[in-house]
Design a protein around this motif. Structure first.
Motif, short mmCIF file in Angstrom:
data_model
loop_
_atom_site.label_atom_id
_atom_site.label_comp_id
_atom_site.label_asym_id
_atom_site.label_seq_id
_atom_site.Cartn_x
_atom_site.Cartn_y
_atom_site.Cartn_z
N ARG A 143 0.84 -1.19 0.00
CA ARG A 143 0.00 0.00 0.00
C ARG A 143 0.88 1.25 0.00
O ARG A 143 1.97 1.26 0.56
N GLY A 144 0.41 2.31 -0.65
CA GLY A 144 1.14 3.56 -0.67
C GLY A 144 1.12 4.25 0.68
O GLY A 144 0.24 4.00 1.53
N SER A 145 2.06 5.15 0.90
CA SER A 145 2.15 5.86 2.18
C SER A 145 1.13 7.00 2.23
O SER A 145 0.66 7.49 1.21
N GLY A 202 -3.53 9.61 -0.96
CA GLY A 202 -2.12 9.59 -0.59
C GLY A 202 -1.26 9.12 -1.75
O GLY A 202 -1.69 9.11 -2.92
N ASN A 203 -0.04 8.71 -1.45
CA ASN A 203 0.86 8.22 -2.49
C ASN A 203 0.38 6.88 -3.02
O ASN A 203 -0.24 6.09 -2.30
N CYS A 204 0.69 6.60 -4.28
CA CYS A 204 0.25 5.35 -4.88
C CYS A 204 1.01 4.17 -4.29
O CYS A 204 2.13 4.31 -3.79
N GLY A 205 0.39 3.00 -4.35
CA GLY A 205 1.06 1.78 -3.94
C GLY A 205 1.63 1.09 -5.16
O GLY A 205 1.96 1.73 -6.16
N GLU A 206 1.72 -0.23 -5.09
CA GLU A 206 2.32 -0.99 -6.19
C GLU A 206 1.29 -1.50 -7.18
O GLU A 206 1.56 -2.43 -7.94
N GLY A 207 0.12 -0.91 -7.15
CA GLY A 207 -0.91 -1.30 -8.10
C GLY A 207 -2.14 -0.45 -7.89
O GLY A 207 -2.27 0.26 -6.89
#
Length: 380
Positions: free
Chosen positions: A120-122, A243-248
């Motif tokens: 998950r993104g931060s 927030g910031n993006c995750g890995e998908g």
């Protein structure tokens, strides 16, 4: 997070406590509630509570975020994130460490630091100032943020379109490296992310040109947030998925907005209640009067002060305070009366007051004015 106790309170230490003090306090409490020695029904919950507090306060980065944002700053951390720097073997020598790992979901006595699936993104943290009137009514604000978004060219794959990443030869595509060590408890297996591939299990051989193999790009955007009525200084608002993006896709972090309420020129606020100072003259205080005073809604209300009202008397106006963010209804407004004594009197006012003093039986000794006072009056 809202029901959690303050981490410093949990460990019983001051907010300025050093690392040694924090560790000592945790050793004492954690051993007290360790499942091997404590039979209390809530021992496991207490053990988890002190362990979580120690995991945050013993880590400089987590402690800094907690000091700034409270429990909201810990949102998004997993159990692995919390306890990855906690050396349970060091603290619980002579105890069954396997119980501890099982309790926190590590399982089988293995210290796993690998990643279970896409991350998950931060979260992003920002602040917004509002007026007291906006806090009363609620409002909509526009906030400009800069965040990481999935690269539109590779959609987060990090590879150039048309090319595929290779399986990491170091970890065989698992993204994890297992290390076996011998301890006084026997063999312990420590699982950590593969440094070669960063825990992804893949090696990018032909990186995307737009994001340079990062899988994400930095972009600025303006979003609108709804601020509820009754919000107070320091409250946190969470905007999901900003927030910031995750890995998908769908793995974005959240936007955490801290509200700051500007100081008001008339009202002071405490919770849902408002406080106001109202000046009155001596005749108004002595005889009583009907006063018109401002409210946070922008209109005036009338209320009576009784004859003989003394300075610093406080009147309560029920339901004239702030809207509550916790329940339907409003707080109260408390009006403190300030009796103002005139600094100058004309001859008629002076005569009336002298007669009043005489009738009241007060003997007034007149103060002679000095040369400086007479000169100052002549210059006016």
């Amino acid at each position: 997070m809202a029901d959690k106790r303050d981490y410093y309170e949990v460990l019983g230490v001051d907010k300025n406590a050093d690392e040694k003090t924090i560790k000592k306090a945790y050793r004492k409490l954690a051993r007290k509630y360790h499942p091997d020695v404590c039979d209390e029904p809530d021992a496991e919950d207490k053990f988890k509570e002190v362990s979580e507090a120690y995991a945050v306060l013993s880590d400089d980065e987590k402690r800094q975020r907690y000091d700034q944002f409270g429990h909201a700053g810990m949102d998004g951390f997993t159990a692995e994130d919390f306890y990855q720097n906690v050396n349970f073997e060091d603290i619980f020598q002579g105890f069954d460490i396997g119980n501890i790992f099982d309790m926190f979901g590590f399982g089988g006595g293995a210290r796993s630091r690998g990643r279970a699936g896409p991350q998950r993104g931060s979260d992003i943290y920002t602040e917004v100032p509002i007026t007291l009137e906006e806090a009363f009514n609620g409002c909509e604000k526009e906030i400009k943020i800069t965040r990481s978004e999935l690269c539109p060219t590779c959609n987060g794959s990090k590879s150039k379109p048309g090319s595929d990443p290779e399986t990491c030869p170091k970890c065989g595509g698992t993204g994890q490296i297992k290390e076996v060590s011998n301890t006084f408890l026997g063999q312990m297996v420590n699982v950590r992310p593969c440094r070669e591939c960063g825990g992804t299990g893949k090696i990018i051989t032909d990186p995307c040109e737009e994001c340079r193999g990062k899988g994400s790009v930095r972009k600025s955007k303006t979003i609108k947030i709804e601020i509820p009525e009754g919000v107070d200084e320091g409250n946190h608002l969470r905007v999901s998925g900003e927030g910031n993006c995750g890995e998908g896709p769908g793995l974005e972090g959240d936007l955490i907005v801290t509200v700051h309420v500007k100081r008001h020129k008339q009202f002071q606020r405490e919770g849902d209640h408002l406080y106001l100072e109202q000046q009155v003259s001596f005749p108004q205080a002595a005889l009583g009067d009907v006063l018109s005073i401002p409210t946070i809604e922008g209109k005036e209300v009338e209320f009576k002060i009784t004859p003989g009202t003394q300075s610093e008397t406080v009147y309560k106006l029920r339901g004239q305070g702030m809207n509550s963010v916790r329940h339907n209804g409003r707080g109260n407004m408390y009006v403190t009366i300030k009796v103002v004594v005139p600094k100058k009197l004309n001859s008629k006012q002076k005569k009336i007051l002298e007669e009043f003093a005489e009738v009241s039986g007060d003997e007034i000794k007149h103060v002679e004015r000095g040369l400086f006072d007479r000169v100052k009056d002549a210059m006016k």
